[in-house]
Design a protein around this motif. Structure first.
Motif, mmCIF file in Angstrom:
data_model
loop_
_atom_site.group_PDB
_atom_site.id
_atom_site.type_symbol
_atom_site.label_atom_id
_atom_site.label_comp_id
_atom_site.label_asym_id
_atom_site.label_seq_id
_atom_site.Cartn_x
_atom_site.Cartn_y
_atom_site.Cartn_z
ATOM 1 N N UNK A 26 -4.845 -3.505 6.918
ATOM 2 C CA UNK A 26 -4.263 -2.102 6.481
ATOM 3 C C UNK A 26 -4.591 -2.242 5.057
ATOM 4 N N UNK A 27 -4.326 -3.393 4.179
ATOM 5 C CA UNK A 27 -4.272 -3.450 2.918
ATOM 6 C C UNK A 27 -5.156 -4.394 2.240
ATOM 7 N N UNK A 44 9.307 6.178 10.632
ATOM 8 C CA UNK A 44 8.280 5.387 9.647
ATOM 9 C C UNK A 44 7.691 6.406 8.538
ATOM 10 N N UNK A 45 6.971 5.818 7.610
ATOM 11 C CA UNK A 45 6.761 6.232 6.523
ATOM 12 C C UNK A 45 7.863 7.172 5.806
ATOM 13 N N UNK A 46 9.050 6.415 5.638
ATOM 14 C CA UNK A 46 10.087 7.119 5.068
ATOM 15 C C UNK A 46 10.070 7.716 3.744
ATOM 16 N N UNK A 47 9.143 6.812 2.940
ATOM 17 C CA UNK A 47 9.199 7.242 1.538
ATOM 18 C C UNK A 47 7.680 7.873 1.336
ATOM 19 N N UNK A 48 7.117 8.465 2.364
ATOM 20 C CA UNK A 48 5.737 9.092 2.308
ATOM 21 C C UNK A 48 4.808 8.520 1.587
ATOM 22 N N UNK A 49 4.430 7.132 1.960
ATOM 23 C CA UNK A 49 3.482 6.172 1.275
ATOM 24 C C UNK A 49 3.865 6.011 0.124
ATOM 25 N N UNK A 50 5.203 6.101 -0.536
ATOM 26 C CA UNK A 50 5.392 5.825 -2.020
ATOM 27 C C UNK A 50 5.744 7.253 -2.728
ATOM 28 N N UNK A 51 5.403 8.165 -2.362
ATOM 29 C CA UNK A 51 5.461 9.400 -3.101
ATOM 30 C C UNK A 51 7.005 9.732 -3.185
ATOM 31 N N UNK A 52 7.877 9.546 -2.248
ATOM 32 C CA UNK A 52 9.329 9.704 -2.345
ATOM 33 C C UNK A 52 10.193 8.697 -3.004
ATOM 34 N N UNK A 53 9.304 7.569 -3.476
ATOM 35 C CA UNK A 53 9.915 6.620 -4.185
ATOM 36 C C UNK A 53 9.979 6.742 -5.785
ATOM 37 N N UNK A 54 9.157 8.200 -6.113
ATOM 38 C CA UNK A 54 9.550 8.580 -7.622
ATOM 39 C C UNK A 54 8.651 7.798 -8.689
ATOM 40 N N UNK A 55 7.574 7.041 -8.081
ATOM 41 C CA UNK A 55 6.981 6.116 -8.998
ATOM 42 C C UNK A 55 5.497 6.830 -9.309
ATOM 43 N N UNK A 81 -5.272 3.103 2.232
ATOM 44 C CA UNK A 81 -4.934 3.884 3.150
ATOM 45 C C UNK A 81 -4.382 5.246 2.727
ATOM 46 N N UNK A 82 -3.884 5.280 1.612
ATOM 47 C CA UNK A 82 -3.455 6.398 1.058
ATOM 48 C C UNK A 82 -4.206 7.744 0.567
ATOM 49 N N UNK A 83 -5.600 7.091 0.339
ATOM 50 C CA UNK A 83 -6.732 8.106 0.108
ATOM 51 C C UNK A 83 -7.073 9.192 0.499
ATOM 52 N N UNK A 84 -6.563 9.262 2.110
ATOM 53 C CA UNK A 84 -7.100 10.413 2.827
ATOM 54 C C UNK A 84 -5.625 11.199 3.186
ATOM 55 N N UNK A 136 -0.925 14.662 1.569
ATOM 56 C CA UNK A 136 0.461 15.138 0.446
ATOM 57 C C UNK A 136 0.279 14.417 -0.911
ATOM 58 N N UNK A 137 -0.825 13.405 -1.048
ATOM 59 C CA UNK A 137 -1.190 12.876 -2.099
ATOM 60 C C UNK A 137 -2.414 13.308 -2.787
ATOM 61 N N UNK A 138 -2.819 14.768 -2.560
ATOM 62 C CA UNK A 138 -3.913 15.118 -3.092
ATOM 63 C C UNK A 138 -3.888 16.546 -3.760
ATOM 64 N N UNK A 139 -4.573 16.825 -4.960
ATOM 65 C CA UNK A 139 -4.781 18.105 -5.408
ATOM 66 C C UNK A 139 -3.123 18.841 -5.549
ATOM 67 N N UNK A 140 -3.281 20.018 -5.342
ATOM 68 C CA UNK A 140 -2.073 20.926 -5.398
ATOM 69 C C UNK A 140 -0.797 20.517 -4.603
ATOM 70 N N UNK A 141 -1.195 20.153 -3.543
ATOM 71 C CA UNK A 141 0.102 19.606 -2.636
ATOM 72 C C UNK A 141 0.666 18.631 -3.249
ATOM 73 N N UNK A 142 0.039 17.623 -3.934
ATOM 74 C CA UNK A 142 0.336 16.436 -4.583
ATOM 75 C C UNK A 142 1.555 16.975 -5.706
ATOM 76 N N UNK A 143 0.990 17.793 -6.514
ATOM 77 C CA UNK A 143 1.593 18.372 -7.564
ATOM 78 C C UNK A 143 3.084 19.082 -7.190
ATOM 79 N N UNK A 144 2.813 19.644 -6.346
ATOM 80 C CA UNK A 144 4.178 20.678 -5.879
ATOM 81 C C UNK A 144 5.048 19.579 -5.207
ATOM 82 N N UNK A 145 4.601 18.365 -4.589
ATOM 83 C CA UNK A 145 5.552 17.245 -4.040
ATOM 84 C C UNK A 145 6.164 16.773 -5.007
ATOM 85 N N UNK A 146 5.463 16.400 -6.316
ATOM 86 C CA UNK A 146 6.043 15.818 -7.497
ATOM 87 C C UNK A 146 7.026 16.571 -8.055
#
Length: 310
Positions: free
Chosen positions: A29-30, A205-216, A226-229, A232-242
């Motif tokens: 996985x990693x 599972x994925x409670x922190x959305x692969x790190x996004x919700x950890x605020x880091x 495995x986050x590359x695909x 929620x971590x890409x492009x415009x969607x990523x910016x909105x979530x941040x």
């Protein structure tokens, strides 16, 4: 505050902040995992009151169970730990398939017991449905193993609502593990109401959305694992979530807590969510996750978080 929660109707009590161990020996996985660091984070978790450890055959495959087993052996604390693992995947040549047949599940439990160096598993999950074996038959097999004392509680993971209902026909399911976080809330529509009604613990599972919700994370970040695909971590969607995460940061700041603590504390206010199992790659992250237990959210804060991520 360290109030233990019961898993479903199992009579097993856990610290609601557990440890997910897919980065302990999960070489598939990693990339570049350090096994010693993995063992150390399990050790630190146990020393600091985490008593709910979640692993699976699929992490490694088999290696995570072996490393967790080694640590439990050396600490001598096996009976204080609620150990969860999962089976159903098997390799047919290079291909990964799932098997829920009684013969396979019995063998999977035996194999997990060996790798974990223990004579019982507190919570055994069917990791994925196989699409062939009736769910109630698979769960019935686990009930037999429970009656024999090999497992203490029965879990299902990645089953749809219909599959979960069929599998729980006889009321034997204690725990359901599925995807749920502030960005992915579809479980609220159907699965969470069902688990609440059936007294089944829901573990996200994925409670922190692969790190996004950890605020880091920030806009400049790119990912090569495995986050590359993950959309929620890409492009415009990523910016909105941040931007949403920034609103959480205000609440966290007022509590002198981190975003991740506030998010995890919010989950524990949901009906039937009795535990969360954030993963960790380093021992200090385990200690950090435990600070969640100090966060008390007011009704207003709970409602506000709900509305930011509506």
């Amino acid at each position: 505050m360290n109030t233990k929660k019961q898993i479903g109707k199992s009579g097993i009590y856990i610290n609601p902040i557990g440890l997910g161990t897919n980065a302990v020996g999960g070489h598939n996985l990693y990339p570049n995992l350090d096994e010693e660091a993995g063992k150390e984070l399990v050790r630190v978790a146990i020393e600091n009151g985490v008593n709910f450890i979640d692993t699976a055959y699929l992490y490694g495959p088999g290696r995570s169970e072996e490393l967790v087993g080694e640590v439990l052996k050396e600490t001598g604390k096996r009976e204080n730990i609620v150990l969860a693992t999962k089976g159903s995947p098997k390799f047919v040549g290079q291909e990964l398939q799932n098997d829920n047949t009684p013969a396979f599940l019995k063998q999977a439990v035996e194999d997990s017991l060996k790798r974990l160096q223990t004579d019982y598993i507190d919570l055994f999950y069917i990791h994925y449905p196989d699409g062939v074996t009736p769910g109630y038959e698979a769960v019935g097999t686990l009930k037999e193993l429970k009656d024999q004392g090999k497992i203490r509680a029965i879990g299902l993971s990645n089953f749809s609502l219909d599959q979960l209902k069929e599998a729980n026909r006889d009321g034997y399911v204690d725990v359901y593990q599925g995807e749920y976080n502030l960005l992915q809330r579809s479980a609220e529509k159907e699965i969470l109401p069902y688990t609440a009604e059936q007294n089944i613990s829901f573990i996200p599972f994925f409670p922190l959305a692969s790190g996004l919700l950890a605020g880091k994370y920030n806009k400049e970040m790119t990912f090569n694992d495995l986050r590359a695909n993950m959309p929620h971590l890409q492009g415009e969607e990523f910016e909105k979530n941040l931007a949403k995460v920034e609103q959480l940061r205000e609440i966290a700041h007022a509590k002198q807590a981190e975003v991740a603590h506030v998010v995890l504390a919010w989950y524990l206010t949901r009906d039937s969510i009795d535990a969360v199992i954030p993963g960790a790659k380093r021992a200090d992250q385990v200690l950090n996750n435990l600070k969640t237990l100090d966060v008390q959210l007011t009704e207003n804060e709970i409602a506000k978080i709900d509305s930011i991520f509506r």
